[in-house]
Design a protein around this motif. Structure first.
Motif, short mmCIF file in Angstrom:
data_model
loop_
_atom_site.label_atom_id
_atom_site.label_comp_id
_atom_site.label_asym_id
_atom_site.label_seq_id
_atom_site.Cartn_x
_atom_site.Cartn_y
_atom_site.Cartn_z
N TYR A 365 33.75 102.04 63.22
CA TYR A 365 34.44 101.50 64.36
C TYR A 365 34.96 99.93 64.12
O TYR A 365 35.98 99.67 64.41
N ALA A 366 33.94 99.25 63.93
CA ALA A 366 34.16 97.80 63.53
C ALA A 366 35.27 97.49 62.25
O ALA A 366 35.98 96.71 62.49
N SER A 367 34.97 98.30 61.30
CA SER A 367 35.79 98.19 60.19
C SER A 367 37.23 98.43 60.68
O SER A 367 38.12 98.04 60.10
N ARG A 368 37.48 99.52 61.52
CA ARG A 368 38.92 100.07 61.67
C ARG A 368 39.49 98.97 62.68
O ARG A 368 40.57 98.75 62.54
N ARG A 369 38.58 98.46 63.49
CA ARG A 369 39.01 97.21 64.46
C ARG A 369 39.65 96.31 63.52
O ARG A 369 40.56 95.74 63.81
N ASP A 370 39.01 95.77 62.64
CA ASP A 370 39.35 94.77 61.65
C ASP A 370 40.71 94.96 60.86
O ASP A 370 41.71 94.02 60.70
N ALA A 371 40.75 96.31 60.44
CA ALA A 371 42.06 96.73 59.72
C ALA A 371 43.15 96.70 60.50
O ALA A 371 44.26 96.16 60.36
N TYR A 372 43.02 97.10 62.02
CA TYR A 372 44.18 97.20 62.56
C TYR A 372 44.56 95.73 63.09
O TYR A 372 45.69 95.36 63.15
N TYR A 373 43.73 94.99 63.36
CA TYR A 373 43.81 93.57 63.51
C TYR A 373 44.41 92.59 62.29
O TYR A 373 45.40 91.88 62.63
N ASP A 374 43.90 92.82 61.20
CA ASP A 374 44.36 92.38 60.10
C ASP A 374 45.73 92.88 59.86
O ASP A 374 46.64 92.00 59.18
N TYR A 375 45.93 94.01 59.79
CA TYR A 375 47.61 94.80 59.80
C TYR A 375 48.31 93.95 60.42
O TYR A 375 49.38 93.43 60.02
N SER A 376 48.20 93.86 61.60
CA SER A 376 49.06 93.13 62.86
C SER A 376 49.32 91.70 62.41
O SER A 376 50.40 91.30 62.55
N LYS A 377 48.23 90.80 62.10
CA LYS A 377 48.46 89.51 61.58
C LYS A 377 49.19 89.52 60.28
O LYS A 377 50.05 88.62 60.22
N ASN A 378 49.00 90.41 59.46
CA ASN A 378 49.82 90.61 58.28
C ASN A 378 51.42 90.70 58.46
O ASN A 378 52.28 89.72 57.88
N LEU A 379 51.74 91.54 59.46
CA LEU A 379 52.87 91.87 60.01
C LEU A 379 53.68 90.52 60.58
O LEU A 379 54.76 90.21 60.55
N ILE A 380 52.84 89.95 61.45
CA ILE A 380 53.13 88.77 62.15
C ILE A 380 53.47 87.73 60.90
O ILE A 380 54.51 86.93 61.23
N ALA A 381 52.53 87.63 60.06
CA ALA A 381 52.80 86.37 58.89
C ALA A 381 54.16 86.47 58.27
O ALA A 381 54.79 85.66 57.81
N LYS A 382 54.51 87.97 57.88
CA LYS A 382 55.57 88.10 57.03
C LYS A 382 57.02 88.27 58.11
O LYS A 382 58.05 88.54 57.52
N LYS A 383 56.61 88.10 59.25
CA LYS A 383 58.09 88.12 60.48
C LYS A 383 58.30 89.62 60.17
O LYS A 383 59.73 89.82 60.18
N CYS A 384 57.64 90.49 60.02
CA CYS A 384 58.13 91.93 59.89
C CYS A 384 57.70 92.79 60.95
O CYS A 384 56.52 92.88 61.28
N TYR A 385 58.69 92.80 61.94
CA TYR A 385 58.38 93.51 63.31
C TYR A 385 58.90 94.64 63.29
O TYR A 385 59.10 95.62 64.34
N LYS A 386 59.03 95.45 62.34
CA LYS A 386 59.20 97.00 62.01
C LYS A 386 58.43 97.89 62.70
O LYS A 386 58.60 98.87 63.41
N GLY A 387 57.12 97.43 62.32
CA GLY A 387 55.90 98.23 62.79
C GLY A 387 55.77 97.89 64.26
O GLY A 387 56.01 96.74 64.59
N ASN A 388 54.89 98.69 64.77
CA ASN A 388 54.38 98.35 66.33
C ASN A 388 53.34 97.63 66.60
O ASN A 388 52.24 98.18 66.41
#
Length: 776
Positions: A365-388
């Motif tokens: 659960y902790a690893s999945r939490r980190d994956a969701y969070y890091d993926y969100s940060k990655n999309l924000i850093a790339k200014k890619c807002y196609k994903g939710n």
């Protein structure tokens, strides 16, 4: 590991695992469930060690002693020569007052204790217990004891009784402080180092006794896991020493040895099949994580061959144990390192589907939490807002809640605060004022961080204060942000993530000055700029932002630098003037004049609001007077003063600071004499500056004579390594050269030392007692 005379001391109660006051029954029950699950898939060789550890946990749970005793008795029936179980059962019976039963098992223990095989297996059982990851849950921090003692001193008429109670609480706080390492990382490293030593000793004995290859491989795999955990904690502690590199190579060699020993075996079944799969995936993940250490493995041929075939190792692990919970989690962690977040999430989903219990499978659960969070940060850093992005953050928050309910660790709290802050949708442009779309999430993040401070030892983790400093500006709490980041920088010696922290600090200073126009704030900002420049940090980005967005503040800052510290800020002022910033001609002329005549004036700093002064047998205007060198005045004014006068709403001291409280025009010796009369204690800041300055040494000697005449307590603070004056050799020092020990300084200031109950004497007694215990 072994006693000085070479005798082996069995039992889990004898290796520092006393968890009675450390963990609640909630945490103990989680650990028991995990061990019970592990027991179902463990090989026969380590089952006694796991069962003994379960009994040990039960012993510390509410109403669990009977169950612990019964489990140990059953274990001894199955393994009558297990020394750790016998020693622990003797301990249980003695605790219950059943000396006769304890004596019976003592005879059984004596009949086996000299058996080399029994000793080897008991040492390995102790090593296994030391590698187990206990969650820290300190119920009472030094700060809580300080608040209690302050409250006691503030109430009632019986001063002697109040001082006795307060002193007792401060001694308890000091005990707690001594039991908590400077960081949790150091504690984990020490525990794993002890485990590795015991594993090596036990395996060496098994080899000498020609035990089965299967048993030896079982423990060698455990040794490699223990070394891997030690490497993880050293990495978190930013340890880059030769010992770290040697340990890293031994981890790779350990897993490589297990792989070489098992990969050619046909029809491999049972735990050894699982160990082969684990070693394959652990080797691949560890090397993928630590690629920067690649040059260190060039001389290890077996290791190099496996590095060239990492994909084969990963595929082999998934083939051997496709439904293995640990394999799936490690595979997901590898994919996260490779920034394949969606693949990692699918791996964690499968792990949770196979084992949904949040207590046993908490890491998934902790690893999945980190994956969701890091993926969100990655999309924000790339200014890619196609994903939710909002949906991914919501899922991260949901997993964070599950982790929080299962294990309320410090990391869980910090991660939840970070997720809350991201859900607030903060404006990320560094040149624009702080703004976010939803402040409610910022308030929640701050609430979580303050909850973290309550649960953990205060002033020990710079990350908490760094996050507080980052989040406060979004609710316009700029002063709190400044103090939090200053604390963070002091705690980590201005090293970790310093540029980011300094950027947040500068922005908060600018916004706070823009709102309040407090000129005294400029002296504080000037000090922070000088400290940053001293550490070769780029301060000119902040000055350029100020030049563009806050020109009035920059003009006032230049005036402050010229007026109060022209020589110390010469480079900064010249750089600003050369950049084309428009200043008055008279300002340039005054700058030249100040540089020629030198500048010895003190900064003008407003003190905090009036605070309550505790009345004791004698009334004092100040809790302490600070004697320091002119060169140390900025550290005293901007670091020591806030830590003592603005520490907490419930605990704050009133100090006498020369730059703020001395009346201009008076002779310094006269002002010092009056300050000592008005102050309860004397703080002396020791650095090479005042130890080598004859005038400061003279002032120091005069103050010491005056303090002794008035029976004042003198607290020397060693800020930088220097020769301790003879007059202070007998005083108990507070050493700031290794860490900023604010807790101990506050403890020394809290209780009235003029009473017959000497806190320092009690502390010294504790220290000498600890030293005697270590010698034993």
């Amino acid at each position: 590991m072994m006693a000085s005379k070479g005798t082996f001391k069995p039992g889990l109660f004898n290796i520092g695992l006393n968890i009675e006051k450390k963990l609640s029954s909630h945490y103990l029950n989680i650990h028991r469930k995990k061990l019970t699950h592990e027991l179902g898939i463990a090989p026969i060789y380590i089952k006694p060690a796991i069962r003994n550890l379960v009994a040990f946990i039960l012993f510390h749970m509410d109403l669990g002693r009977k169950r612990a005793r019964l489990m140990l008795e059953e274990l001894i029936v199955d393994y009558p020569d297990d020394l750790n179980s016998l020693a622990d059962l003797i301990y249980v019976y003695k605790e219950m007052g059943r000396e006769k039963d304890a004596g019976k098992y003592k005879m059984q223990l004596d009949s086996y204790k000299d058996n080399p095989l029994c000793q080897a297996r008991s040492i390995l059982g102790q090593a296994n217990a030391l590698t187990y990851d206990w969650a820290d849950d300190h119920n009472k921090t030094p700060k809580a004891f300080l608040k209690d003692s302050w409250r006691i001193l503030s109430m009632g008429d019986n001063q002697t009784e109040q001082v006795i109670k307060a002193t007792t609480l401060i001694v308890e706080a000091y005990k707690v402080l001594k039991t908590i390492p400077e960081t949790a990382h150091e504690k984990k490293i020490n525990e794993n180092e002890k485990a590795v030593e015991r594993f090596e000793k036990g395996i060496e004995k098994l080899n000498e006794l020609n035990c089965s290859k299967e048993e030896i491989l079982t423990w060698e795999h455990k040794l490699a896991i223990a070394r891997g955990r030690m490497d993880t904690w050293r990495n978190r502690n930013d340890d880059c020493t030769d010992n770290r590199i040697k340990n890293f190579l031994k981890v790779l060699e350990g897993h490589s040895h297990v792989i070489d020993s098992l990969i050619s075996v046909e029809n491999l079944e049972g735990p050894l099949k699982l160990y082969l799969a684990k070693s394959c995936i652990f080797f691949a993940q560890l090397y993928t994580t630590r690629r920067f250490l690649k040059p260190c493995v060039d001389h290890l041929e077996n290791v190099k061959k496996k590095i060239e075939n990492l994909d084969f190792l990963v595929d082999k692990a998934m083939e051997l144990w496709p439904d293995g919970n640990t394999i799936l989690i490690r595979y997901g962690r590898m994919k996260m390192i490779q920034k394949q977040y969606l693949e990692a999430i699918r791996s964690y989903d499968k792990s949770i589907e196979l084992l949904p219990d949040k207590d046993i499978n908490w890491f998934a659960y902790a690893s999945r939490r980190d994956a969701y969070y890091d993926y969100s940060k990655n999309l924000i850093a790339k200014k890619c807002y196609k994903g939710n992005i909002d949906e991914y953050l919501r899922l991260a928050y949901k997993d964070a809640e599950i982790c929080f309910q299962s294990r309320c660790t410090q990391f869980c709290l910090l991660k939840m605060a970070e997720i809350c802050f991201e859900r607030a949708r903060p404006n990320r442009h560094p040149d624009i004022k702080f703004y976010c779309q939803n402040k409610d999430f910022v308030y929640e993040a701050l609430e979580i961080l303050h909850e973290t401070l309550k649960k953990r030892d205060i002033n020990k983790d710079a990350r908490i204060y760094a996050l507080l400093g980052k989040y406060y500006p979004f609710i316009s709490e700029y002063r709190n942000s400044i103090e939090s980041i200053k604390t963070s920088l002091e705690l980590n010696k201005w090293n970790k993530n310093y540029p980011k922290s300094f950027s947040y600090l500068c922005n908060s200073f600018m916004c706070f000055y823009d709102e309040n126009k407090d000129r005294n704030l400029l002296s504080e900002f000037r000090y922070m700029l000088k400290e940053a420049k001293k550490r070769q940090c780029d301060i000119y980005n902040a000055l350029n932002i100020m030049k563009r967005d806050f020109p009035e503040m920059l003009s006032d800052l230049i005036e402050n630098m010229i007026e109060w510290d022209a020589r110390g800020c010469e480079d900064i002022v010249n750089e600003i003037l050369q950049s084309g910033f428009s200043v008055r001609d008279d300002m340039r002329e005054r700058f030249k004049m100040k540089l020629q005549e030198g500048n010895n004036q003190e900064p003008d700093i407003n003190g905090p609001a009036e605070i309550q002064v505790l009345e004791t047998s004698e009334s004092f205007e100040y809790d302490f007077f600070v004697l320091h060198s002119e060169k140390d005045k900025e550290w005293v004014n901007f670091m020591l003063r806030p830590q003592l006068e603005e520490y907490d709403d419930a605990i704050n001291f009133r100090g006498c600071f020369p730059s703020r409280d001395f009346i201009p025009g008076e002779r310094k010796l006269d002002s010092m004499s009056k300050a000592i009369d008005k102050s309860r204690k004397l703080l002396i800041i020791l650095t090479p500056n005042n130890c080598h300055n004859k005038l400061v040494k003279l002032f120091s000697d005069v103050c010491m004579i005056k303090s002794k005449a008035k029976d004042k307590k003198v607290i020397p603070i060693v800020r930088e390594s220097c020769e301790i004056p003879d007059s202070l050799q007998s005083n108990d020092l507070i050493d700031f050269t290794k860490k900023n020990d604010w807790d101990r300084l506050r403890m020394a200031l809290t209780v009235n030392m003029d009473s017959t109950f000497e806190l320092e004497t009690k502390m010294s007694t504790l220290r000498y007692f600890d030293l005697d215990e270590e010698k034993k």
